[in-house]
Design an enzyme around this catalytic site. Structure first.
Site: not given
Ligand code: PEP
Ligand code: MG
Length: 602
Positions: A206, A451, A475, A522
């Site tokens: 993150h 995911e 994920d 995404c």
């Molecule tokens: C993902 O898992 O691709 C996603 C967009 O969610 P995050 O990265 O917030 O877990």
């Molecule tokens: Mg995710």
């Protein structure tokens, strides 16, 4: 990634080159700021000589005073970013700092037992925390976390490290750290941070996502950089290719300057056409949306050509505040996002995705330490087990739904029962709000994040009871390949073109289209132009990514025809379980032929 520093040839003898993971594009040169996060086992413990006691007590008093100043400015900062009530989260911290018995006990530990100030604070705070934690009253229980936070900060100040240091940064610098948590990244003074370079972390951690969202160049997974550099060393950071040069010689500096100039000219090209809607060269529309959180300057989305928000990471509200935001605070944040977009553009608010790597002391999905938080009580599981938290969030989203094109998205769904239970909660909130006379959009679109491999495999069933899909490749790759998305030692195995991942994406697209649903991506693969072309060819309808990457992906897509993208996807399908790196290299070559100089930025 290569963790062995390479000594440069014919350059300054202390020059070192490191290769890591390119986490956020861009080139920066600047002095290092070495950032230490303090773990409990790193707190030095020693006895102080009697003649040093007065000095030790003065250190303690100074650290308390500095901590108080920091907390006050954090409170002001927070109140500017979210809502006027935010400062109250720090009231508890200030009360502890001002409590004469807390500082009194610390001083006693120093003066009577002759412990150093860090040990004194640590041991007094452990005692206080356990007293608070044992109380029945929920409010007082919470104070245990405040004590922990505060003492960590005091100790960091005593050691002259961590985010305490960030506040002392006076000139632009490149932050070097072992690892950065999302909350540490958020609390850095953005105007003075040129770039990040960390020993650990991966492309999808993150802190990397935040670096991209903030447009700050970053390289992660560098191995041992933080053990070698000193604050003030000169660093060249190439976030485009994941390279870092420490104490470069003249030759390296000149080569770097050339690279900066070249990348500038390419960036200029991206300016052209970035406001047009995303589409392939033969006119197949592929809307390009933005991944945001409450800190993202929404007014900047227009400038990069975003066509809406495909992912609003609501958990950052929790992480920034280090507690659950109230319904009012959430509604305020979601409404602000919805209002800031042009009419009709969607704001896709993802329900709380807490857990895994997204946790702080005050905002975690589990009251006890889980052995495997990534497989634990996180996201939708947490929400369904804590219906009051879920309800407050759903109500806040519904309240915002009359202020724009708000969509709701459920994270980490792995069973149809979870989707049904979530939809039931939504319906219950609607009934409640109707009775209370609170307006909301009854037809709010509800999407499912795909995911977890299980979700892709049951996508047909999920599609019958939802309005859209969004594939979270960050994920999906991690769970399909059993590769921790944050662990740089297995980063090589984190492969978006692994045949298993591609098959799951194909299944998801088919199920969505069979039920006339749109499917977006995404995860970070959406922002990789090579993957973007491949996924469009596979039938993905929309892409959502860090706002600053939209112009690049849009430009590449505009140079590739839909027919070519489909042909590429078909060839890849026929490559029949070929190794992931071969598939990627093949796709890269194909896309490179269509947009050679833009791929240089990759
Ligand atoms: C993902 O898992 O691709 C996603 C967009 O969610 P995050 O990265 O917030 O877990
Ligand atoms: Mg995710």
């Amino acid at each position: 990634m290569s963790n062995d520093p390479v000594i440069g040839h014919g350059a300054k003898s202390d020059m070192r080159m490191f290769t890591g993971l390119a986490a956020s594009r861009g080139f920066v040169a600047g002095p290092v700021f070495l950032f230490h996060s303090t773990a409990n086992d790193q707190i030095p413990e020693y006895r102080v000589e009697p003649e040093q006691l007065a000095h030790e007590l003065a250190r303690l008093t100074d650290a308390f005073a500095l901590t108080r100043t920091q907390i006050r400015s954090l409170a002001i900062e927070l109140s500017k970013r979210i809502s006027g009530d935010e400062a109250t989260i720090f009231d508890g911290h200030l009360m502890i700092l001002d409590d004469p018995s807390f500082i009194g006990s610390c001083k006693e530990k120093v003066s009577r037992e002759q412990f150093n100030a860090e040990t004194a604070v640590n041991s007094v705070s452990e005692k206080y925390s356990s007293i608070f934690a044992a109380m029945d009253d929920a409010y007082l229980k919470e104070r245990a976390k405040d004590v922990g936070d505060i003492s960590k900060r005091i100790i960091r100040n005593l050691l002259g490290g961590a985010d305490a240091q960030a506040f002392r940064v006076e000139q632009p610098c490149i932050v070097v750290a072992d690892e950065l948590t999302p909350s540490e990244t958020i609390s850095m003074p953005k105007n003075l941070i040129l770039g990040f370079a960390t020993d650990r972390g991966s492309n999808t951690s993150h802190a990397s996502l935040l670096a991209r969202a903030l447009g700050i160049p970053a390289v992660v997974g560098l191995g041992s950089l933080s053990e070698i550099v000193k604050t003030g060393d000169l660093l060249l950071l190439d976030g485009t290719r994941g390279k870092v040069i420490l104490n470069p010689g003249r030759e390296e500096r000149q080569a770097f300057e050339k690279m900066v100039a070249r990348s500038k000219s390419i960036e200029e090209k991206l300016e052209q056409g970035k406001l047009a809607p995303g589409a392939t060269s033969d006119g197949h529309a592929v809307p390009m949306l933005a991944n945001v959180d409450h800190n993202t300057p929404m007014t900047g989305l227009y400038a990069v050509g975003a066509e809406g928000v495909g992912l609003y990471r609501s958990e950052y509200l929790w992480l920034t505040m280090d507690r659950e935001p109230t319904e009012e605070e959430q509604s305020h944040a979601y409404t602000a996002a919805a209002r800031s977009l042009p009419d009709g553009q969607p704001v896709t608010i993802r329900a709380l995705d807490i857990g895994g790597d997204k946790m702080t002391k005050g905002a975690s999905a589990s009251s006890h330490k889980e052995a495997n938080p990534f497989l634990g009580n996180r996201s939708i599981r947490y929400l369904l087990r804590n219906p009051e938290v879920f309800k407050r969030q759903l109500r806040a989203i519904l309240r915002a739904s009359v202020r724009g094109n708000v969509q709701l998205m459920y994270p980490m769904v792995s069973t149809i029962e979870e989707l049904r239970a979530a939809n039931l909660e939504l319906r219950a909130c609607m009934t409640e709000m109707k009775a209370e006379g609170i307006p909301f959009n009854e037809h709010i679109k509800r999407g499912v994040m795909v995911e977890v491999p299980a979700a892709a495999l049951i996508a047909d069933a999920l599609a019958r009871e939802s309005d859209f899909f969004s594939i979270g490749t960050n994920d999906l790759i991690q769970y399909t390949l059993a590769v921790d998305r944050l662990n740089e030692t297995v980063a090589r195995l984190y492969q978006p073109t692994h045949p298993a991942v591609l098959q799951l994406i194909a299944l998801t697209v088919k199920a969505a289209h069979d039920h006339a649903l749109k499917v977006s991506v995404c995860g970070e693969t959406a922002a990789d132009p090579v993957m973007a072309v491949l996924m469009i060819g596979m039938g993905v309808d929309e892409l959502s990514m860090s706002p600053n990457l939209i112009p690049l992906v849009k430009k590449i897509i505009s140079q590739v025809s839909f027919v070519d993208a489909q042909a590429l996807a078909e060839t890849v399908r026929r490559m029949n379980n070929a190794p992931a790196d071969k598939v990627y290299a093949f796709c890269r070559n194909q896309v490179m032929k269509l947009a050679p100089d833009l791929l240089y930025l990759q």
